[in-house]
Design an enzyme around this catalytic site. Structure first.
Site, short mmCIF file in Angstrom:
data_model
loop_
_atom_site.label_atom_id
_atom_site.label_comp_id
_atom_site.label_asym_id
_atom_site.label_seq_id
_atom_site.Cartn_x
_atom_site.Cartn_y
_atom_site.Cartn_z
N HIS A 1 0.81 -1.23 0.00
CA HIS A 1 0.00 0.00 0.00
C HIS A 1 0.84 1.27 0.00
CE1 HIS A 1 -3.55 -2.55 1.72
NE2 HIS A 1 -3.42 -2.68 0.43
N CYS B 1 3.76 13.42 -8.00
CA CYS B 1 2.78 14.30 -8.64
C CYS B 1 1.55 13.51 -9.06
CB CYS B 1 3.43 14.98 -9.86
SG CYS B 1 2.23 15.90 -10.85
N SER C 1 -6.53 -7.90 9.73
CA SER C 1 -7.91 -8.39 9.78
C SER C 1 -8.22 -9.24 8.55
CB SER C 1 -8.87 -7.21 9.83
OG SER C 1 -8.72 -6.41 8.66
N ASN D 1 -2.54 -12.84 16.17
CA ASN D 1 -3.55 -11.78 16.31
C ASN D 1 -4.34 -12.05 17.59
OD1 ASN D 1 -5.80 -10.00 15.96
ND2 ASN D 1 -5.60 -10.15 13.73
P1 NAD Z 1 -6.98 -3.60 10.33
O1 NAD Z 1 -7.11 -2.32 11.09
O2 NAD Z 1 -8.06 -4.00 9.39
O3 NAD Z 1 -6.78 -4.82 11.34
C1 NAD Z 1 -5.82 -4.75 12.37
C2 NAD Z 1 -5.73 -6.13 12.99
O4 NAD Z 1 -4.68 -6.09 13.96
C3 NAD Z 1 -7.00 -6.57 13.71
O5 NAD Z 1 -7.34 -7.87 13.28
C4 NAD Z 1 -6.59 -6.57 15.20
O6 NAD Z 1 -7.22 -7.59 15.94
C5 NAD Z 1 -5.10 -6.81 15.09
N1 NAD Z 1 -4.31 -6.34 16.23
C6 NAD Z 1 -4.57 -5.32 17.09
N2 NAD Z 1 -3.59 -5.21 17.99
C7 NAD Z 1 -2.69 -6.18 17.72
C8 NAD Z 1 -1.45 -6.57 18.30
N3 NAD Z 1 -0.95 -5.94 19.35
N4 NAD Z 1 -0.78 -7.62 17.75
C9 NAD Z 1 -1.29 -8.28 16.66
N5 NAD Z 1 -2.46 -7.94 16.08
C10 NAD Z 1 -3.14 -6.91 16.60
O7 NAD Z 1 -5.56 -3.51 9.60
P2 NAD Z 1 -5.07 -4.10 8.22
O8 NAD Z 1 -5.51 -5.50 8.12
O9 NAD Z 1 -3.64 -3.77 8.14
O10 NAD Z 1 -5.87 -3.24 7.13
C11 NAD Z 1 -6.08 -1.84 7.30
C12 NAD Z 1 -5.53 -0.94 6.21
O11 NAD Z 1 -5.17 0.30 6.82
C13 NAD Z 1 -4.27 -1.42 5.55
O12 NAD Z 1 -4.48 -1.34 4.19
C14 NAD Z 1 -3.15 -0.46 5.94
O13 NAD Z 1 -2.48 0.00 4.78
C15 NAD Z 1 -3.82 0.71 6.56
N6 NAD Z 1 -3.20 1.14 7.85
C16 NAD Z 1 -1.85 1.15 8.02
C17 NAD Z 1 -1.30 1.54 9.25
C18 NAD Z 1 0.20 1.54 9.43
O14 NAD Z 1 0.93 1.72 8.47
N7 NAD Z 1 0.71 1.31 10.65
C19 NAD Z 1 -2.11 1.92 10.30
C20 NAD Z 1 -3.49 1.90 10.08
C21 NAD Z 1 -4.02 1.51 8.86
ZN ZN Z 2 3.79 16.77 -12.44
#
Ligand code: NAD
Ligand code: ZN
Length: 260
Positions: free
Chosen positions: A130, A138, A201, A225
């Site tokens: 992502h 740009c 998730s 998880n």
């Molecule tokens: P999600 O928010 O959908 O799911 C997060 C998962 O992490 C949940 O299943 C939750 O139970 C689990 N979780 C919570 N605490 C935890 C821990 N301490 N240890 C292990 N697991 C734990 O996140 P996703 O599946 O990554 O999808 C969300 C989208 O949002 C992604 O596309 C991502 O690019 C973006 N995002 C990125 C960041 C980042 O870069 N840190 C932060 C937020 C969202």
């Molecule tokens: Zn440009």
């Protein structure tokens, strides 16, 4: 299929024999990571309680339509997230993946995160599905933009080549994944002997196809998880624990197994 579920960190040292055997024989492994692996670093999740930002839906802040409708607002949000990131550090789960790299002939981190914490921890083989929060380009001509972003004048930066709006190098809802990244992740998933799914998730597609693809091509799927997820439905082994607790224990076990 019933997964083997562990919710006590002590039990990781003593995993079932079928798991230990697969760990011993594995040549290639993939770690598929999501926002949860960075939770214990203090990186808030997208939909978490973010003060001001709870007023907006993710689609307003993370879509092409949202950006074109209100680029100033979208930029404020991303600058806010950058500030948060500048104040956090990788946690023991990120460092555990750095150690894992040395334990397998082939090891790839496939992350949905944009926070760069795998890089900052020292992982060398990382695919970002992502994009990332560090770079900009740009919107119009796609040229990289390397100047500092300064919103103090409340003006969104513009491209010196074509005058287009500058945007962060993250993938927004409805956009294609970066060229090559998904293909690399798919190829690694197909040939993985073990896939670790950590802190995701499994709800964001097409990224979430990666662990499923590994599974259908014969990999042992291990989920880390604290909560059930869509991945849990087809994992062989589930560690129902926070990543920063489970991952160091898992690496210790792997070191012992793979030395013997
Ligand atoms: P999600 O928010 O959908 O799911 C997060 C998962 O992490 C949940 O299943 C939750 O139970 C689990 N979780 C919570 N605490 C935890 C821990 N301490 N240890 C292990 N697991 C734990 O996140 P996703 O599946 O990554 O999808 C969300 C989208 O949002 C992604 O596309 C991502 O690019 C973006 N995002 C990125 C960041 C980042 O870069 N840190 C932060 C937020 C969202
Ligand atoms: Zn440009």
């Amino acid at each position: 299929m019933e997964a083997f579920v562990i919710s006590d960190v002590e039990a990781i040292a003593d995993l079932p024999a079928f798991v230990q055997q697969r760990f011993r024989e594995a040549e290639s492994a993939v770690a598929f990571t999501g926002a949860g692996i960075s939770a214990e670093s203090g990186v808030p999740t997208f939909r978490g309680k973010e003060g001001l930002w709870t007023k907006f839906r993710p689609e307003e802040l993370a879509s092409v339509e949202g950006f074109l409708a209100n680029p100033e607002l979208v930029w404020e949000w991303y600058q806010h997230r950058r500030k948060v990131l500048s104040e956090v550090q990788p946690n023991p789960a990120h460092y555990a993946l750095v150690e894992m790299e040395a334990l397998f002939a082939d090891f790839l981190v496939v992350t949905q995160n944009v926070d760069r914490l795998h890089h900052r921890a020292g992982s060398r083989n990382v695919v970002e599905l992502h994009g990332n929060l560090e770079e900009n380009y740009c919107f119009q001509c796609k040229a990289p933009y390397t100047e500092e972003i300064d919103l103090s004048s409340r003006q969104v930066p513009r491209c010196p080549r074509c005058g287009g709006l500058i945007r962060p190098a993250v993938v927004w809802f409805g956009e294609m994944l970066p060229e090559g990244a998904f293909a690399t992740a798919e190829a690694a998933a197909r040939q993985a002997d073990v896939l670790f799914s950590i802190g995701t998730s499994g709800e964001v597609f097409p990224a979430a196809q990666i662990p499923m693809l590994a599974r259908t091509h014969g990999a042992l799927v291990v989920e880390v998880n604290p909560e059930p997820s869509l991945i849990s439905e087809y994992a062989h082994l589930i560690l129902r624990l926070p990543a920063a607790k489970a991952m160091p224990a898992l690496v210790e076990l792997l070191k012992t197994i793979r030395k013997s």
